[in-house]
Design an enzyme around this catalytic site. Structure first.
Site, PDB file in Angstrom:
ATOM      1  CG  ASP A 161     104.408  27.975  23.601  1.00 12.91           C
ATOM      2  OD1 ASP A 161     103.682  27.164  22.978  1.00 12.91           O
ATOM      3  OD2 ASP A 161     104.731  27.775  24.784  1.00 12.91           O
ATOM      4  CD  GLU A 174     106.645  21.319  19.431  1.00 17.90           C
ATOM      5  OE1 GLU A 174     106.796  20.246  20.020  1.00 17.90           O
ATOM      6  OE2 GLU A 174     106.795  21.484  18.214  1.00 17.90           O
ATOM      7  CD  GLU A 175     102.460  22.834  26.455  1.00 22.52           C
ATOM      8  OE1 GLU A 175     102.651  21.699  26.902  1.00 22.52           O
ATOM      9  OE2 GLU A 175     102.593  23.861  27.152  1.00 22.52           O
ATOM     10  CD  GLU A 205     111.062  16.601  27.444  1.00 21.41           C
ATOM     11  OE1 GLU A 205     110.147  15.960  28.022  1.00 21.41           O
ATOM     12  OE2 GLU A 205     110.972  16.995  26.265  1.00 21.41           O
TER      13      GLU A 205
END
Ligand SMILES: *[C@@H]1O[C@H](CO)[C@@H](O)[C@H](O)[C@H]1NC(C)=O
Ligand SMILES: *[C@@H]1O[C@H](CO)[C@@H](O)[C@H](O)[C@H]1NC(C)=O
Ligand SMILES: *[C@@H]1O[C@H](CO)[C@@H](O)[C@H](O)[C@H]1NC(C)=O
Ligand SMILES: *[C@@H]1O[C@H](CO)[C@@H](O)[C@H](O)[C@H]1NC(C)=O
Ligand SMILES: *[C@@H]1O[C@H](CO)[C@@H](O)[C@H](O)[C@H]1NC(C)=O
Length: 572
Positions: free
Chosen positions: A195, A198-199, A423
């Protein structure tokens, strides 16, 4: 002039209208966000030293976390902003940068990497080094949204070039790149992907939605430049994607499930980001593509926002009718799980997009699905259509604008004095956290501000789509494989084949494929198996219900991208 944080808070305490606070923040933050974004693009961005021309650095941060890499997803979203600013005449100085991006991406497409080479899966690679070489460390790969997002950015530029009499650059340079990406989407959308965070390796709503969008835009472009051979293939898979997209909706939970795997609630910023990155004002409030003002996307927004109210202590005491800080997903543990700037701004952007369409349509439709969302602003609201002459229409427009501005005000409040956007911001203290100067944070500020200002992105063809009644899957490209095995057998004994892929019946001895003994002792069968895949298989003997497997290890074949292969084995 930029107002320092403290001053903004003081003004707010003194009762300066929230909309004025937001106006002031946007006035000061817009140039900072634009400069911050450009600073992270090579070769001359001030914070991207070492990056080749057109390469977007995710963040200049090199430790805890190290984001000094280039991601296809982030870069493409960033360049979509740049292309929009250029093509809409907002900033005509950006053309050279767009040309650099085209150059950089054409190199990356051709760079062999751990996901494969150009025709064998390499376009699913999520991340590269900033000198345009492959990143070879272990990672969550493949991620199948990058090629779709890249083609969306390139198609938007291509459409402008065509309008401006430069179709030859489109046909000669852009189309070959776009076709590589869209062929990849066409062939691989129905395979699992990591996804956008990135998990999780499964299917992902954001990925499916941006793949669908990219194919639709690609079809229109292909028709415009006479590349009609791709149209039927892209159309077939766009239909399949639109059908599959519907399956993420969780009616009892009131949200789109972000991923089909992962063992979480599935409530995720993924879905709000999908709404804004597939916004098409021509499609009105259509829920088939989860448009920002569609009933499903509004209920999803409510469910998503509310899921963070008890998770972040900076949200405590804020009534549910007001904005809250939001992050990726409520179960997040990355940096202990905090609000993200781009997620919080994404909610504001979805609402601004929705307001734009309601104002365009001069009406708001409340359905039983979206009623809980509208009830935030008018507790007794009933399903129905409220036209622009009703007081309900004007009061909803004004309350929803306030609610949307609330998300920007939270970000304003958590932006440090120099305007830098990292972030995340701390769920307890509100202080900036994790990677500094995140390029995607700056991009999300620019798109949210633009939406508030009434910016309408180019349509991508979401209007009037009908969801097919039956969803078909797409096994992707195959090769024709002939399996020959030299096996001496006794009377009544036969040879079968099974293996690691569905077309070899996934290691099922019961359903194993029977081979022909026409060329005994060579037993044979020809089967279509997935291209670009490492396939393991074994032959088995069956004699009156007694099954004997070949001895270990499994036979293995790495299939090519296309064509036929012949495997000559001897029974082991
Ligand atoms: C067409 O566009 C490309 C890419 O921006 C540019 O390099 C080229 O000079 C343009 N050609 C003409 C004739 O304008
Ligand atoms: C492939 O498509 C089918 C049909 O929509 C769907 O049921 C299945 O979950 C999809 N699988 C993946 C991995 O996309
Ligand atoms: C991702 O999931 C697919 C389907 O379950 C599986 O075949 C593949 O090996 C997985 N990839 C990784 C890297 O775990
Ligand atoms: C099959 O295998 C046997 C035993 O190894 C060998 O003698 C024979 O030549 C093979 N037949 C063919 C057609 O390859
Ligand atoms: C198997 O034999 C055929 C001819 O009989 C040959 O063309 C093919 O290359 C062989 N395959 C392998 C993998 O050696």
């Amino acid at each position: 002039m930029r107002l320092p944080l403290v001053f903004i808070s003081v003004l707010l305490c003194r009762g300066l209208a929230q909309s004025t606070v937001v106006d002031n923040y946007i006035a000061s933050e817009s140039p900072i966000a634009k400069a911050g974004l450009l600073a992270n693009i090579g070769p001359s961005g001030s914070k991207s030293s070492g990056a080749k021309a057109g390469v977007v650095v995710a963040s200049p941060s090199t430790t805890d976390p190290n984001y000094l890499f280039t991601w296809t997803r982030d870069s493409s979203l960033v360049f979509k902003v740049i292309v929009d600013q250029f093509t809409q005449g907002i900033d005509s100085s950006l053309r050279g940068l767009i040309e650099d991006f085209v150059g950089a991406e054409s190199v990356l497409q051709q760079t062999s990497n751990p996901s494969g080479a150009i025709t064998t899966g390499g376009l699913g690679e999520p991340k590269f080094n900033i000198d345009l070489s492959a990143f070879t460390g272990s990672w969550g790969r493949p991620q199948r949204d990058g090629s779709a997002l890249r083609s969306t950015a390139l198609i938007t530029y291509a459409n402008w070039l065509i309008k401006n009499g430069n179709a030859s650059f489109v046909s000669d340079t852009l189309w070959p790149m776009i076709q590589l990406d869209l062929d990849y989407v066409q062939n691989n959308w129905n395979q699992s992907t990591f996804d956008l965070w990135e998990e999780i390796n499964s299917s992902s709503f954001f990925t499916t939605a941006v793949q669908h969008r990219a194919l639709r835009q690609g079809i229109t472009l292909a028709q415009a430049i006479g590349q009609t051979s791709v149209v039927s293939g892209y159309t077939a898979q766009a239909e399949n994607l639109l059908c599959f997209l519907q399956s993420y909706w969780n009616p009892s939970g009131g949200y789109m499930t972000a991923n089909t795997g992962g063992g979480r609630s599935g409530i995720d910023s993924n879905t709000v980001l999908t709404s804004i990155h597939t916004f098409d004002s021509d499609a009105g409030c259509d829920d088939a593509t989860f448009q920002p003002c569609s009933d499903k996307a509004l209920l999803n927004l409510l469910t998503y926002v509310n899921s963070f109210r008890s998770v972040y202590s900076i949200n405590s005491g804020i009534p549910t009718s007001q904005a809250a800080a939001v992050g990726r997903y409520p179960e997040d543990v990355y940096f202990n799980g905090n609000p993200w700037y781009l997620s919080t701004l994404g909610v504001a952007e979805q609402l601004y997009d929705a307001l734009l369409v309601w104002n365009q349509q001069q009406s708001i439709m409340v359905t039983p699905t979206s009623q809980p969302f509208f009830a935030l602003f008018q507790s007794d609201i009933a399903p129905g259509t409220y036209g622009s002459t009703t007081s309900t229409f004007s009061s909803l427009i004004s309350s929803i604008k306030d609610y949307a501005d609330g998300f920007v005000a939270i970000v304003a409040d958590r932006t440090p004095a120099d305007g830098g956007l990292s972030e995340q911001f701390d769920k307890n203290t509100g202080a900036p956290l994790s990677a500094v100067d995140l390029t995607w944070s700056y991009a999300s500020a620019l798109t949210a501000f633009a939406a508030r200002g009434g910016f309408v992105p180019e349509s991508w063809g979401a209007k009037g789509l009908t969801v097919p009644s039956i969803c078909e899957n797409n096994p992707g490209p195959t090769v024709s494989a002939t399996f020959n095995v030299n096996a001496t057998t006794v009377m009544g004994e036969n040879i079968f084949l099974t293996g690691s892929v569905a077309s070899l019946d996934t290691w099922s001895p019961d359903n194993a494929l029977a081979l022909s003994a026409a060329n005994y002792p060579i037993w044979s069968i020809t089967v279509d198996i997935p291209a670009n895949t490492n396939v393991e298989y074994k032959y088995i003997r069956k004699n009156n219900g007694v099954i004997t497997w070949e001895s270990d290890p499994n036979n293995e074949v790495s299939t090519p991208a296309s064509g036929t292969i012949t495997l000559n084995d001897s029974w082991r």
